[in-house]
Motif scaffolding. Sequence first.
Motif, PDB file in Angstrom:
ATOM      1  N   PRO A 122       0.808  -1.223   0.000  1.00 23.06           N
ATOM      2  CA  PRO A 122       0.000   0.000   0.000  1.00 23.06           C
ATOM      3  C   PRO A 122       0.840   1.271   0.000  1.00 23.06           C
ATOM      4  CG  PRO A 122      -0.901  -1.600   1.544  1.00 23.06           C
ATOM      5  CD  PRO A 122       0.442  -2.126   1.113  1.00 23.06           C
ATOM      6  N   LEU A 123       1.910   1.292   0.787  1.00 23.36           N
ATOM      7  CA  LEU A 123       2.741   2.494   0.851  1.00 23.36           C
ATOM      8  C   LEU A 123       3.395   2.786  -0.492  1.00 23.36           C
ATOM      9  CD1 LEU A 123       3.993   4.800   2.447  1.00 23.36           C
ATOM     10  CD2 LEU A 123       5.812   3.241   3.173  1.00 23.36           C
ATOM     11  N   PHE A 124       3.936   1.772  -1.149  1.00 19.25           N
ATOM     12  CA  PHE A 124       4.595   2.002  -2.433  1.00 19.25           C
ATOM     13  C   PHE A 124       3.589   2.333  -3.535  1.00 19.25           C
ATOM     14  CE2 PHE A 124       8.094   0.001  -0.204  1.00 19.25           C
ATOM     15  CZ  PHE A 124       9.182   0.713  -0.682  1.00 19.25           C
ATOM     16  N   GLN A 125       2.390   1.776  -3.449  1.00 17.65           N
ATOM     17  CA  GLN A 125       1.390   2.065  -4.470  1.00 17.65           C
ATOM     18  C   GLN A 125       0.810   3.464  -4.326  1.00 17.65           C
ATOM     19  OE1 GLN A 125      -1.401  -1.184  -3.965  1.00 17.65           O
ATOM     20  NE2 GLN A 125      -0.349  -2.474  -5.461  1.00 17.65           N
ATOM     21  N   LEU A 126       0.671   3.945  -3.097  1.00 18.50           N
ATOM     22  CA  LEU A 126       0.009   5.231  -2.846  1.00 18.50           C
ATOM     23  C   LEU A 126       0.977   6.339  -2.450  1.00 18.50           C
ATOM     24  CD1 LEU A 126      -3.070   3.851  -0.851  1.00 18.50           C
ATOM     25  CD2 LEU A 126      -3.023   4.610  -3.231  1.00 18.50           C
ATOM     26  N   ARG A 127       2.262   6.114  -2.634  1.00 18.69           N
ATOM     27  CA  ARG A 127       3.277   7.039  -2.145  1.00 18.69           C
ATOM     28  C   ARG A 127       3.137   8.457  -2.698  1.00 18.69           C
ATOM     29  NH1 ARG A 127       8.744   4.395  -4.416  1.00 18.69           N
ATOM     30  NH2 ARG A 127       9.691   6.212  -3.395  1.00 18.69           N
ATOM     31  N   ARG A 128       2.495   8.616  -3.849  1.00 16.20           N
ATOM     32  CA  ARG A 128       2.346   9.947  -4.450  1.00 16.20           C
ATOM     33  C   ARG A 128       0.895  10.418  -4.486  1.00 16.20           C
ATOM     34  NH1 ARG A 128       6.111   7.095  -7.395  1.00 16.20           N
ATOM     35  NH2 ARG A 128       8.242   7.932  -7.329  1.00 16.20           N
ATOM     36  N   HIS A 129       0.030   9.738  -3.752  1.00 15.99           N
ATOM     37  CA  HIS A 129      -1.391  10.111  -3.764  1.00 15.99           C
ATOM     38  C   HIS A 129      -1.572  11.453  -3.068  1.00 15.99           C
ATOM     39  CE1 HIS A 129      -5.702  10.019  -3.414  1.00 15.99           C
ATOM     40  NE2 HIS A 129      -5.771   8.840  -3.998  1.00 15.99           N
ATOM     41  N   ALA A 188      -0.047 -10.466   4.756  1.00 17.16           N
ATOM     42  CA  ALA A 188      -1.298  -9.990   4.170  1.00 17.16           C
ATOM     43  C   ALA A 188      -2.119  -9.181   5.168  1.00 17.16           C
ATOM     44  CB  ALA A 188      -2.122 -11.181   3.664  1.00 17.16           C
ATOM     45  N   GLY A 189      -2.170  -9.650   6.421  1.00 17.34           N
ATOM     46  CA  GLY A 189      -2.938  -8.940   7.440  1.00 17.34           C
ATOM     47  C   GLY A 189      -2.377  -7.560   7.730  1.00 17.34           C
ATOM     48  N   VAL A 190      -1.059  -7.474   7.824  1.00 14.14           N
ATOM     49  CA  VAL A 190      -0.420  -6.178   8.073  1.00 14.14           C
ATOM     50  C   VAL A 190      -0.636  -5.260   6.873  1.00 14.14           C
ATOM     51  CG1 VAL A 190       1.798  -5.025   8.434  1.00 14.14           C
ATOM     52  CG2 VAL A 190       1.270  -7.128   9.679  1.00 14.14           C
ATOM     53  N   GLY A 191      -0.607  -5.825   5.670  1.00 13.42           N
ATOM     54  CA  GLY A 191      -0.873  -5.024   4.481  1.00 13.42           C
ATOM     55  C   GLY A 191      -2.280  -4.464   4.467  1.00 13.42           C
ATOM     56  N   LEU A 192      -3.239  -5.226   4.959  1.00 14.20           N
ATOM     57  CA  LEU A 192      -4.622  -4.757   5.024  1.00 14.20           C
ATOM     58  C   LEU A 192      -4.739  -3.556   5.967  1.00 14.20           C
ATOM     59  CD1 LEU A 192      -7.621  -5.075   4.332  1.00 14.20           C
ATOM     60  CD2 LEU A 192      -7.787  -6.748   6.204  1.00 14.20           C
ATOM     61  N   VAL A 193      -4.055  -3.630   7.103  1.00 13.25           N
ATOM     62  CA  VAL A 193      -4.055  -2.500   8.038  1.00 13.25           C
ATOM     63  C   VAL A 193      -3.420  -1.272   7.372  1.00 13.25           C
ATOM     64  CG1 VAL A 193      -3.151  -1.631  10.220  1.00 13.25           C
ATOM     65  CG2 VAL A 193      -4.015  -3.969  10.080  1.00 13.25           C
ATOM     66  N   GLY A 194      -2.319  -1.502   6.645  1.00 12.27           N
ATOM     67  CA  GLY A 194      -1.665  -0.403   5.954  1.00 12.27           C
ATOM     68  C   GLY A 194      -2.574   0.247   4.933  1.00 12.27           C
ATOM     69  N   ARG A 195      -3.335  -0.555   4.214  1.00  8.39           N
ATOM     70  CA  ARG A 195      -4.269  -0.017   3.230  1.00  8.39           C
ATOM     71  C   ARG A 195      -5.297   0.887   3.907  1.00  8.39           C
ATOM     72  NH1 ARG A 195      -3.951   0.420  -2.092  1.00  8.39           N
ATOM     73  NH2 ARG A 195      -3.072  -1.682  -2.169  1.00  8.39           N
ATOM     74  N   CYS A 196      -5.781   0.475   5.067  1.00  8.06           N
ATOM     75  CA  CYS A 196      -6.750   1.295   5.804  1.00  8.06           C
ATOM     76  C   CYS A 196      -6.118   2.599   6.284  1.00  8.06           C
ATOM     77  CB  CYS A 196      -7.304   0.512   6.990  1.00  8.06           C
ATOM     78  SG  CYS A 196      -8.330  -0.902   6.535  1.00  8.06           S
ATOM     79  N   LEU A 197      -4.882   2.520   6.763  1.00  6.87           N
ATOM     80  CA  LEU A 197      -4.199   3.722   7.240  1.00  6.87           C
ATOM     81  C   LEU A 197      -3.991   4.739   6.134  1.00  6.87           C
ATOM     82  CD1 LEU A 197      -1.478   2.159   9.588  1.00  6.87           C
ATOM     83  CD2 LEU A 197      -3.381   3.641  10.283  1.00  6.87           C
ATOM     84  N   LEU A 198      -3.919   4.272   4.891  1.00 10.02           N
ATOM     85  CA  LEU A 198      -3.678   5.154   3.757  1.00 10.02           C
ATOM     86  C   LEU A 198      -4.944   5.568   3.028  1.00 10.02           C
ATOM     87  CD1 LEU A 198      -0.430   3.481   2.380  1.00 10.02           C
ATOM     88  CD2 LEU A 198      -0.615   5.657   3.577  1.00 10.02           C
ATOM     89  N   THR A 199      -6.082   5.448   3.688  1.00 10.69           N
ATOM     90  CA  THR A 199      -7.340   5.919   3.099  1.00 10.69           C
ATOM     91  C   THR A 199      -7.216   7.400   2.736  1.00 10.69           C
ATOM     92  OG1 THR A 199      -8.643   4.359   4.416  1.00 10.69           O
ATOM     93  CG2 THR A 199      -9.813   6.252   3.490  1.00 10.69           C
ATOM     94  N   PRO A 200      -7.387   7.770   1.473  1.00 13.01           N
ATOM     95  CA  PRO A 200      -7.262   9.183   1.093  1.00 13.01           C
ATOM     96  C   PRO A 200      -8.285  10.052   1.850  1.00 13.01           C
ATOM     97  CG  PRO A 200      -7.196   7.781  -0.855  1.00 13.01           C
ATOM     98  CD  PRO A 200      -7.612   6.904   0.285  1.00 13.01           C
ATOM     99  N   LEU A 201      -7.792  11.120   2.425  1.00 16.98           N
ATOM    100  CA  LEU A 201      -8.626  12.012   3.210  1.00 16.98           C
ATOM    101  C   LEU A 201      -8.776  13.385   2.558  1.00 16.98           C
ATOM    102  CD1 LEU A 201      -7.226  11.218   6.774  1.00 16.98           C
ATOM    103  CD2 LEU A 201      -9.206  10.199   5.646  1.00 16.98           C
ATOM    104  N   GLY A 202      -8.117  13.582   1.439  1.00 19.40           N
ATOM    105  CA  GLY A 202      -8.140  14.890   0.811  1.00 19.40           C
ATOM    106  C   GLY A 202      -6.970  15.716   1.301  1.00 19.40           C
ATOM    107  N   ARG A 203      -6.681  16.778   0.629  1.00 19.18           N
ATOM    108  CA  ARG A 203      -5.555  17.635   0.995  1.00 19.18           C
ATOM    109  C   ARG A 203      -5.825  18.333   2.308  1.00 19.18           C
ATOM    110  NH1 ARG A 203      -1.976  18.487  -3.146  1.00 19.18           N
ATOM    111  NH2 ARG A 203      -2.648  17.858  -5.225  1.00 19.18           N
ATOM    112  N   GLY A 204      -4.764  18.437   3.133  1.00 17.14           N
ATOM    113  CA  GLY A 204      -4.892  19.169   4.385  1.00 17.14           C
ATOM    114  C   GLY A 204      -5.011  20.644   4.099  1.00 17.14           C
ATOM    115  N   GLU A 205      -5.676  21.330   5.012  1.00 20.77           N
ATOM    116  CA  GLU A 205      -5.848  22.772   4.833  1.00 20.77           C
ATOM    117  C   GLU A 205      -4.569  23.513   5.230  1.00 20.77           C
ATOM    118  OE1 GLU A 205      -8.390  24.081   3.420  1.00 20.77           O
ATOM    119  OE2 GLU A 205      -9.433  22.175   3.234  1.00 20.77           O
TER     120      GLU A 205
END
Length: 213
Positions: free
Chosen positions: A73-80, A196-213
């Motif tokens: 998840p971190l490598f896939q979303l590193r530039r999100h 796999a389980g740790v990766g699932l937690v990582g995916r949740c932690l990287l839920t896009p929240l939008g740009r910070g203000e």
Amino acid sequence: MRDLDGGWPSSDGVAVFNRVYLEVTEEVARRVGTGGFQDPVAAGTLGVLFARRYFAAVDAAAAGRPVPACWRPLFQLRRHPGVRPLQFALAGINAHIGHDLALSVVAACQALACEPAALEGDYDRIGEILGGMEERVREELMPGPDVLDVADPLTHLAGSWSLEAARDGAWGAARVLWGLRGLPEVAEEFAERLDAGVGLVGRCLLTPLGRGE
């Protein structure tokens, strides 16, 4: 880690984690050098084996090879653009502690010809260092009180993950893997499911929240 830091944009998600990990590594090395560990050789061995797993993930990603599920998840979303720096840091810590640390403890025990119990004291000392670093990370990467309120999704997401729980889980997983060393197929399956389980937690932690203000 310093070389890696210079090769990535500061906003890159892996770079965010790398800076955190560099601080932790430097602090562990300082304490090893000043007698802060019960067994400096064992602590150093564990630290080296631990770091190699992160570097292996970096090398795999750079070469276009699959990375472990915990790191994916971190490598896939590193530039999100919708993922905040704190999320990147926590996702990296989650991958490295939740999965890599357990396997590194087992590898260190094999290299040192010792039982996990022999490493427990220094494992806890490293945990204390990580705990202090986590507090600093949260303070540095959380938005200030002028833009953060209790309803902010980042507040809830960051509060849903615990370093202490991850460390406890990693130690338990290491003991299970050590106990399964005579059953390699079972141990491999357990390690894959842990990944796999740790990766699932990582995916949740990287839920896009939008740009910070």
